[in-house]
Write an enzyme that holds these catalytic residues in place. Sequence first.
Site, PDB file in Angstrom:
ATOM      1  N   HIS A 212       0.237 -11.590   5.345  1.00  0.00           N
ATOM      2  CA  HIS A 212       1.236 -10.574   5.010  1.00  0.00           C
ATOM      3  C   HIS A 212       1.218  -9.506   6.084  1.00  0.00           C
ATOM      4  O   HIS A 212       0.138  -9.082   6.526  1.00  0.00           O
ATOM      5  CB  HIS A 212       0.929  -9.923   3.650  1.00  0.00           C
TER       6      HIS A 212
ATOM      7  N   PRO B  70      11.248 -15.782   1.923  1.00  0.00           N
ATOM      8  CA  PRO B  70      12.519 -15.082   1.834  1.00  0.00           C
ATOM      9  C   PRO B  70      12.504 -13.687   2.457  1.00  0.00           C
ATOM     10  O   PRO B  70      11.510 -12.972   2.382  1.00  0.00           O
ATOM     11  CB  PRO B  70      12.768 -14.977   0.326  1.00  0.00           C
ATOM     12  N   ASN B  71      13.625 -13.377   3.066  1.00  0.00           N
ATOM     13  CA  ASN B  71      13.914 -12.064   3.666  1.00  0.00           C
ATOM     14  C   ASN B  71      13.178 -11.811   4.981  1.00  0.00           C
ATOM     15  O   ASN B  71      13.450 -10.819   5.657  1.00  0.00           O
ATOM     16  CB  ASN B  71      13.623 -10.917   2.674  1.00  0.00           C
TER      17      ASN B  71
ATOM     18  N   ARG C  24      14.870  -4.967   8.457  1.00  0.00           N
ATOM     19  CA  ARG C  24      14.509  -4.757   7.060  1.00  0.00           C
ATOM     20  C   ARG C  24      13.347  -3.768   6.939  1.00  0.00           C
ATOM     21  O   ARG C  24      12.263  -4.023   7.449  1.00  0.00           O
ATOM     22  CB  ARG C  24      14.086  -6.103   6.486  1.00  0.00           C
TER      23      ARG C  24
ATOM     24  N   ARG D  68       3.008  -6.412  -6.704  1.00  0.00           N
ATOM     25  CA  ARG D  68       2.624  -7.132  -5.471  1.00  0.00           C
ATOM     26  C   ARG D  68       1.127  -7.433  -5.427  1.00  0.00           C
ATOM     27  O   ARG D  68       0.635  -8.041  -4.482  1.00  0.00           O
ATOM     28  CB  ARG D  68       2.991  -6.318  -4.229  1.00  0.00           C
TER      29      ARG D  68
ATOM     30  N   ASN E 224       3.424 -16.982   5.225  1.00  0.00           N
ATOM     31  CA  ASN E 224       3.780 -15.690   4.642  1.00  0.00           C
ATOM     32  C   ASN E 224       4.891 -15.995   3.637  1.00  0.00           C
ATOM     33  O   ASN E 224       6.049 -16.175   4.026  1.00  0.00           O
ATOM     34  CB  ASN E 224       4.275 -14.703   5.699  1.00  0.00           C
TER      35      ASN E 224
ATOM     36  N   ARG F 122       0.366  -1.547  -2.396  1.00  0.00           N
ATOM     37  CA  ARG F 122       1.770  -1.250  -2.726  1.00  0.00           C
ATOM     38  C   ARG F 122       1.986  -1.325  -4.246  1.00  0.00           C
ATOM     39  O   ARG F 122       1.052  -1.098  -5.009  1.00  0.00           O
ATOM     40  CB  ARG F 122       2.676  -2.204  -1.933  1.00  0.00           C
TER      41      ARG F 122
ATOM     42  N   TYR G  94       7.635  -2.854   7.490  1.00  0.00           N
ATOM     43  CA  TYR G  94       7.353  -4.137   8.142  1.00  0.00           C
ATOM     44  C   TYR G  94       7.372  -4.069   9.670  1.00  0.00           C
ATOM     45  O   TYR G  94       7.096  -5.072  10.325  1.00  0.00           O
ATOM     46  CB  TYR G  94       8.344  -5.200   7.655  1.00  0.00           C
TER      47      TYR G  94
ATOM     48  N   ALA H 257       8.186 -12.545  -1.054  1.00  0.00           N
ATOM     49  CA  ALA H 257       8.060 -12.237  -2.490  1.00  0.00           C
ATOM     50  C   ALA H 257       7.649 -13.452  -3.320  1.00  0.00           C
ATOM     51  O   ALA H 257       7.141 -13.286  -4.436  1.00  0.00           O
ATOM     52  CB  ALA H 257       9.373 -11.655  -3.006  1.00  0.00           C
TER      53      ALA H 257
ATOM     54  N   GLU I 145      -3.054 -17.430   4.224  1.00  0.00           N
ATOM     55  CA  GLU I 145      -1.966 -16.582   3.720  1.00  0.00           C
ATOM     56  C   GLU I 145      -1.901 -15.322   4.589  1.00  0.00           C
ATOM     57  O   GLU I 145      -2.931 -14.694   4.844  1.00  0.00           O
ATOM     58  CB  GLU I 145      -2.289 -16.214   2.266  1.00  0.00           C
TER      59      GLU I 145
ATOM     60  N   SER J  47       2.461  -6.372   5.658  1.00  0.00           N
ATOM     61  CA  SER J  47       2.008  -5.169   4.947  1.00  0.00           C
ATOM     62  C   SER J  47       0.754  -5.523   4.145  1.00  0.00           C
ATOM     63  O   SER J  47       0.319  -6.682   4.148  1.00  0.00           O
ATOM     64  CB  SER J  47       3.117  -4.680   4.008  1.00  0.00           C
TER      65      SER J  47
HETATM   66  C1  DQA Z   1       5.220  -9.557   2.510  1.00  0.00           C
HETATM   67  C2  DQA Z   1       4.770  -8.774   1.263  1.00  0.00           C
HETATM   68  C3  DQA Z   1       5.566  -9.201   0.037  1.00  0.00           C
HETATM   69  O1  DQA Z   1       5.172  -8.439  -1.107  1.00  0.00           O
HETATM   70  C4  DQA Z   1       7.044  -8.962   0.260  1.00  0.00           C
HETATM   71  O2  DQA Z   1       7.786  -9.429  -0.845  1.00  0.00           O
HETATM   72  C5  DQA Z   1       7.545  -9.555   1.527  1.00  0.00           C
HETATM   73  C6  DQA Z   1       6.719  -9.435   2.731  1.00  0.00           C
HETATM   74  C7  DQA Z   1       4.528  -9.028   3.781  1.00  0.00           C
HETATM   75  O3  DQA Z   1       4.542  -9.747   4.782  1.00  0.00           O
HETATM   76  O4  DQA Z   1       3.990  -7.917   3.796  1.00  0.00           O
HETATM   77  O5  DQA Z   1       8.656 -10.059   1.609  1.00  0.00           O
HETATM   78  O6  DQA Z   1       4.862 -10.909   2.333  1.00  0.00           O
END
Ligand code: DQA
Length: 148
Positions: free
Chosen positions: A102, A12-13, A20, A113, A76, A109, A25, A79, A100, A104
């Site tokens: 990410h 998501p997102n 964003r 997280r 990825n 953080r 990011y 959240a 996996e 960030s």
């Molecule tokens: C994320 C890190 C997650 O905590 C966050 O909710 C994201 C992006 C990252 O790519 O750094 O949506 O997965």
Amino acid sequence: MSTQTVMVLSGPNLNLLGEREPEVYGADTLEDHMEVARRAAATHGLDVEHMQSNHEGELVDAIHAARDDCAAIVINPGAFTHYAWAIHDALAAFEGPVIEVHLSNPAAREPWRHTSVVAPVAAGTIAGFGGDGYRLAMDAVAALLASS
Ligand code: DQA
């Protein structure tokens, strides 16, 4: 031997990357990252299939579909990383390597997280290197497939 496909899943997102929170990011879009992933995969003779969803069940369905025709999964989960046990269970039922990713570094953080429910079913986690993480993930996938 037929070309092996790596399923890249974005949670998501991540469709909003580029707009964003660019200070967290970066300025690249998800499509920019997929270009990096595709190029890196090609250097190892691998194909990439990509799917982004804001819905947990759609990601679970995509993981199930990958069981039939994908050699590895790079995910990825956004959240969902921190609480989506259905994604954990679906990945546990996938036989190939799972990486996996990410952009960030969640460990640096907010405390919420710091937990990943995906990490226990992943071969490893690449975090904090921005889009370069997708290149590193493809190198990891290629090494794992070569040694399996
Ligand atoms: C994320 C890190 C997650 O905590 C966050 O909710 C994201 C992006 C990252 O790519 O750094 O949506 O997965």
